[in-house]
Design a protein around this motif. Sequence first.
Motif, short mmCIF file in Angstrom:
data_model
loop_
_atom_site.label_atom_id
_atom_site.label_comp_id
_atom_site.label_asym_id
_atom_site.label_seq_id
_atom_site.Cartn_x
_atom_site.Cartn_y
_atom_site.Cartn_z
N ASN A 1 31.62 41.96 46.11
CA ASN A 1 31.84 40.37 46.03
C ASN A 1 32.69 40.45 44.62
O ASN A 1 33.41 39.43 43.77
CB ASN A 1 30.73 39.49 45.96
N ASP B 1 35.92 39.29 43.57
CA ASP B 1 36.24 38.33 44.14
C ASP B 1 35.87 36.82 43.18
O ASP B 1 36.80 36.51 43.06
CB ASP B 1 35.46 37.81 45.68
N ASP B 2 34.33 36.73 43.09
CA ASP B 2 34.49 35.97 41.96
C ASP B 2 33.69 36.22 40.99
O ASP B 2 32.94 36.34 40.04
CB ASP B 2 33.39 35.53 42.18
#
Length: 465
Positions: free
Chosen positions: A431, A434-435
């Motif tokens: 993740n 992604d962020d």
Amino acid sequence: MQDKMQKIISLCKRRGFIFPSSEIYGGFAAIYDYGPYGVELANAIKSAWWKAMVQERADIVGLDSAIFMHPKIWEASGHVAGFADPLVECKDCHTRSRVDHLLEDIGVQSDEKMSQKQINQIFIENKKKIKCPACGQQNFSIVKKFNLLVKANLGNFTDDWIQDPVYLRGETCQGIYVNYRNVLQTARIKIPFGIAQTGKAFRNEITARQFIFRTREFEQMEMQYFTHPKEELKEYEKLRQARWQYYLDLGIKEKNLKWHKHENLVFYAKEAYDIEYNFPFGFKELEGIHARGDYDLKQHSKFSGQDLSYQDQKTQEKYIPHIIESSVGVGRIFLAVLCDAYQEEDLAEGLPADKQSSRVVLKLPKNLAPIKVAVFPLLRNKPKLVKKAQEIYDNLKSQYMCELDDNGNIGKRYRRQDEIGTPYCVTVDFNTFDDQTVTIRDRDTMKQERIKIKSIEEYLEKKLN
Ligand code: ATP
């Protein structure tokens, strides 16, 4: 409770806090080495002490005197004649034990002022109740006194004074007494003031048990405070309170501390208390806080022929300052801190993050933790994750002692960090890309939060400082 001691000793070895000295040669009794995490913890203890004793005190200055000193110093201090412990040897297993300790174990108090004859008498009276701690037999030699100073063979050249043996210092405070006048003349201080010093000390300890509690080479942290004779006991009370507070500020649980008042004072002492800690082998001395009168400076004046009196600039009064002292071993605080922080936790109830059923955790105060932050890639064989973890580690390392770990599975890495007391673990996972977030895990609650990479520093700053 001895069981807890064994667990702590084993953790110290397993995780690199303390190693037995010269282990590949079979060890060397009562000497220990501090490993990678041990040296960090010991340094943190020393800096907390220095901060409380020197940095935050306008009336105390630091010193670092040499280990070797003029042999006369140890005569003046009384160590050559009197620094001796009474001991007996077990005739069966040849283990030597301190008589005062054997008596203490059966609830009989002895007194350091007693002569060899007196202590032998008490030992004989109680002999039937005493067993050798090593083999359990009751076959003892007579009591002998054994000098604790460690002799060296420094510079046996031509100087006359070298007729006297040179010693490795048995305590650091003698270096303070003999520099008292230098410090007074150079630092902007006047009575009452203190001189603080940390450093190695050496004693031929007879009983070498209890891990780093009693070692033959150890580090002391001592502060000697010079007072007007009439102010000695007032300053002494202030010092006692400050030293108690120091342990609370260090994060030691108050229920594990207690005062021990010395009932039989040496002739020059005005008052003496120890702070004791509840070690797994019972309440034992952590630190000594003593009001020593003018004994030390008077002795050094006499043996050196120098005037060590103090003249008050305002009143012109001249006197030999009275000294109060605080004296503690780094190793004893180290052991107390470990005993206080060591916990075994049952994790049977759903804690999926680590998938462990129990854990050992050192709940060290954050300022003492050897490693403040560990950074992990979730999986070790994914170069993308490893690279990002490395970047985060590189960013943090100038501010905190950090560790980058991509060995074994993540559960094992958390377990390792729990055992060395690391307050925070940062993990890079998929993740992250992604962020721009990571997880950050709290040692004590084991809760994980997701935070932005760019706020890691702010987060740590808030939590660690
Ligand atoms: P003990 O009665 O335990 O032998 P002591 O009363 O002789 O200690 P001091 O001479 O007052 O101890 O030393 C001051 C402090 O130095 C002690 O409170 C302890 O913290 C530390 N210390 C003394 N001896 C040792 C040692 N052999 N190993 C580790 N620390 C020590």
